[in-house]
Design a protein around this motif. Structure first.
Motif, mmCIF file in Angstrom:
data_model
loop_
_atom_site.group_PDB
_atom_site.id
_atom_site.type_symbol
_atom_site.label_atom_id
_atom_site.label_comp_id
_atom_site.label_asym_id
_atom_site.label_seq_id
_atom_site.Cartn_x
_atom_site.Cartn_y
_atom_site.Cartn_z
ATOM 1 N N UNK A 1 0.580 -1.098 0.250
ATOM 2 C CA UNK A 1 0.162 0.187 0.369
ATOM 3 C C UNK A 1 0.866 0.632 -0.075
ATOM 4 N N UNK A 2 1.711 0.825 0.767
ATOM 5 C CA UNK A 2 2.985 1.930 0.655
ATOM 6 C C UNK A 2 3.564 2.620 -0.862
ATOM 7 N N UNK A 3 3.712 1.737 -1.485
ATOM 8 C CA UNK A 3 4.329 2.280 -2.641
ATOM 9 C C UNK A 3 3.285 1.844 -3.118
ATOM 10 N N UNK A 4 2.046 1.707 -3.581
ATOM 11 C CA UNK A 4 1.269 2.179 -4.647
ATOM 12 C C UNK A 4 1.304 3.940 -4.622
ATOM 13 N N UNK A 5 1.042 3.595 -3.027
ATOM 14 C CA UNK A 5 0.979 5.716 -2.876
ATOM 15 C C UNK A 5 2.040 6.166 -3.191
ATOM 16 N N UNK A 6 3.086 6.086 -2.750
ATOM 17 C CA UNK A 6 3.989 6.768 -3.175
ATOM 18 C C UNK A 6 4.117 6.553 -4.991
ATOM 19 N N UNK A 7 3.545 6.174 -5.637
ATOM 20 C CA UNK A 7 3.496 5.483 -7.137
ATOM 21 C C UNK A 7 2.458 7.404 -7.527
ATOM 22 N N UNK A 8 1.956 6.279 -7.268
ATOM 23 C CA UNK A 8 0.349 7.865 -6.812
ATOM 24 C C UNK A 8 0.598 9.084 -6.783
ATOM 25 N N UNK A 9 1.548 8.931 -6.013
ATOM 26 C CA UNK A 9 1.320 11.006 -5.056
ATOM 27 C C UNK A 9 2.774 11.687 -6.180
ATOM 28 N N UNK A 10 3.287 11.014 -7.011
ATOM 29 C CA UNK A 10 4.355 11.435 -8.004
ATOM 30 C C UNK A 10 3.304 12.015 -8.488
ATOM 31 N N UNK A 11 1.899 11.695 -8.901
ATOM 32 C CA UNK A 11 1.670 12.365 -10.305
ATOM 33 C C UNK A 11 0.441 13.041 -9.286
ATOM 34 N N UNK A 12 0.370 13.374 -8.667
ATOM 35 C CA UNK A 12 -0.765 13.913 -8.093
ATOM 36 C C UNK A 12 -0.123 15.674 -8.332
ATOM 37 N N UNK A 13 -0.673 16.562 -8.591
ATOM 38 C CA UNK A 13 -0.257 17.634 -8.146
ATOM 39 C C UNK A 13 -1.153 18.665 -6.704
ATOM 40 N N UNK A 14 -0.410 19.596 -6.523
ATOM 41 C CA UNK A 14 -1.327 20.501 -5.658
ATOM 42 C C UNK A 14 -1.543 22.269 -6.411
ATOM 43 N N UNK A 15 -2.820 22.584 -5.818
ATOM 44 C CA UNK A 15 -2.882 23.135 -6.618
ATOM 45 C C UNK A 15 -1.681 24.298 -6.177
ATOM 46 N N UNK A 16 -1.609 26.234 -6.750
ATOM 47 C CA UNK A 16 -0.872 26.890 -6.819
ATOM 48 C C UNK A 16 -1.336 28.173 -5.445
ATOM 49 N N UNK A 17 -2.139 27.853 -5.120
ATOM 50 C CA UNK A 17 -2.899 28.492 -3.582
ATOM 51 C C UNK A 17 -2.953 27.799 -2.291
ATOM 52 N N UNK A 18 -2.629 26.338 -2.846
ATOM 53 C CA UNK A 18 -2.163 25.735 -1.543
ATOM 54 C C UNK A 18 -0.948 25.350 -1.893
ATOM 55 N N UNK A 19 -0.117 25.183 -2.091
ATOM 56 C CA UNK A 19 1.294 25.428 -2.281
ATOM 57 C C UNK A 19 2.003 26.572 -1.439
ATOM 58 N N UNK A 20 1.552 27.484 -2.400
ATOM 59 C CA UNK A 20 1.758 29.116 -1.947
ATOM 60 C C UNK A 20 1.389 28.803 -0.265
ATOM 61 N N UNK A 21 0.325 28.095 -0.108
ATOM 62 C CA UNK A 21 0.108 28.238 1.831
ATOM 63 C C UNK A 21 1.336 28.220 2.290
#
Length: 384
Positions: free
Chosen positions: A56-76
């Motif tokens: 589960x940890x390994x699959x989550x890591x792979x999915x995380x790399x494909x996911x982006x945060x919104x500019x607003x959230x990253x700035x916050x």
């Protein structure tokens, strides 16, 4: 039972989880033990219904790399990290701040994905009670809230020292608010009643002891039958001071064997961190992986404030505390006066020759732990 998987020891050729293994065995076929760390190759778990969450940890890591945060959230996140860093008055460099912010952004992307994957497992198992390590630390708040919303009882097993200066176990009145209260465990399972005296935690406090410790204590020889061995536990932070203390004690105690126990993180670089301790007559490196095997050999333990000192007392060892910024907050003078390393080496040697200073071990570690574990198992409604 959900544990990190690092709280394990070898027993009769099997790998035993000393933190929650006894709880799992008390529940028998009604229990499943999930561990976040991958299993050690070739070693079978002592509790058969043990499963790894590594996939589960390994699959989550792979999915995380494909996911982006919104500019607003990253700035916050960047702004929040900068405000925290400012509180350290320049001790955190700009480069360190950027590294921390990048880590926070990664975890912000990863956390909801991991929670969803883990809740899928929980839904399939459909447990009445979930025993979750580190449940009071905050980073599992959303997970705990979701499980409690589904009517599951969440309990946390104590894994080490807790007290009034431990932030994870002391809550203000704001946590009476349902939105926050729902994110902390319903029950805290303690090693002994001592640990619940000085914390502010809204959970039910239940003493179950520590069966792994009790078994090791029962098989240890009496202190009077042990050799003159003093175990010096690493302080981690100052290898030079630890080295100087051991060599000074060596001169004052020629009839004693001094055994140095490095922190597990120091084992790989032992020769580089402690070169002056290698091959010194009368000084040995602790050969045991399991701390309790070492404590059963020793008459005394010297260390900074940590759970090891309380564990050493349960084995009948004399406990000598090295003074540090944490002494007052961890142990005070319950084991006698604290010592200033080399400056107090004469007094430390005299104390070691004199023998043990009694302490209230029963309050630290409940003596009837196996009975308490079984009683708790019955109280959960999943054992008969």
């Amino acid at each position: 039972m959900v544990a990190s998987g690092v709280t394990t020891s070898r027993e009769r050729g099997y790998e035993r989880n000393w933190l929650v293994g006894d709880l799992a065995e008390a529940l028998g076929p009604e229990a499943t033990l999930l561990q976040w760390s991958p299993p050690h190759p070739g070693i079978k778990p002592a509790f058969p219904r043990t499963r790894s969450l590594d996939a589960i940890n390994a699959r989550t890591d792979l999915r995380t790399y494909r996911k982006d945060l919104s500019t607003e959230r990253a700035t916050a996140i960047d702004v929040l990290v900068h405000r925290y860093a400012a509180l350290f008055s320049g001790a955190i460099s700009a480069e360190q701040e950027r590294t921390i912010a990048a880590s926070v952004r990664y975890q912000e992307r990863r956390a909801p994905l991991l929670q969803d994957a883990f809740l899928t497992v929980i839904d399939r198992l459909d447990p009445h009670t979930v025993v979750l390590e580190d449940a009071s630390y905050g980073h599992r708040g959303g997970l705990i809230q979701a499980m409690k919303k589904d009517g599951r009882h969440v309990a946390e097993p104590q894994h080490g020292w807790i007290g009034p200066s431990h932030a994870a176990y002391n809550y203000g009145s704001i946590f009476r608010h349902e939105g926050l209260h729902s994110q902390i465990p319903d029950e805290l399972l303690l090693f002994g009643e001592y640990w619940g005296r000085s914390i502010r935690h809204p959970a039910t406090l239940t003493t179950i002891g520590k069966p792994h410790l009790q078994r090791a204590m029962a098989s240890a020889p009496p202190v009077a039958d042990r050799e003159n061995i003093a175990l010096i536990a690493s302080s981690i932070t100052d290898p030079d001071a630890t080295t100087s203390l051991i060599l000074a004690l060596r001169k004052k105690l020629p009839d004693w064997r001094l055994r140095f126990r490095p922190h597990p993180s120091e084992r790989a670089t032992l020769a580089e961190r402690y070169p002056s301790l290698i091959d010194v007559v009368g000084v040995e490196i602790d050969p045991h992986d399991d701390l309790y095997e070492s404590l059963a050999d020793c008459r005394a333990v010297v260390g900074v404030a940590s759970t090891v000192l309380f564990e050493a007392a349960s084995f009948g060892c004399d406990v000598l505390v090295r003074r540090s910024p944490f002494t007052e907050y961890y142990v005070g003078e319950m084991f006698g006066p604290a010592y200033d390393d080399v400056r107090d080496v004469e007094a430390m040697a005299a104390r070691l020759r004199a023998g043990n200073t009694p302490v209230d071990v029963e309050s630290f570690w409940a003596s009837n732990s196996l009975d308490l574990v079984r009683r708790w198992a019955l109280s959960t409604g999943t054992a008969e």
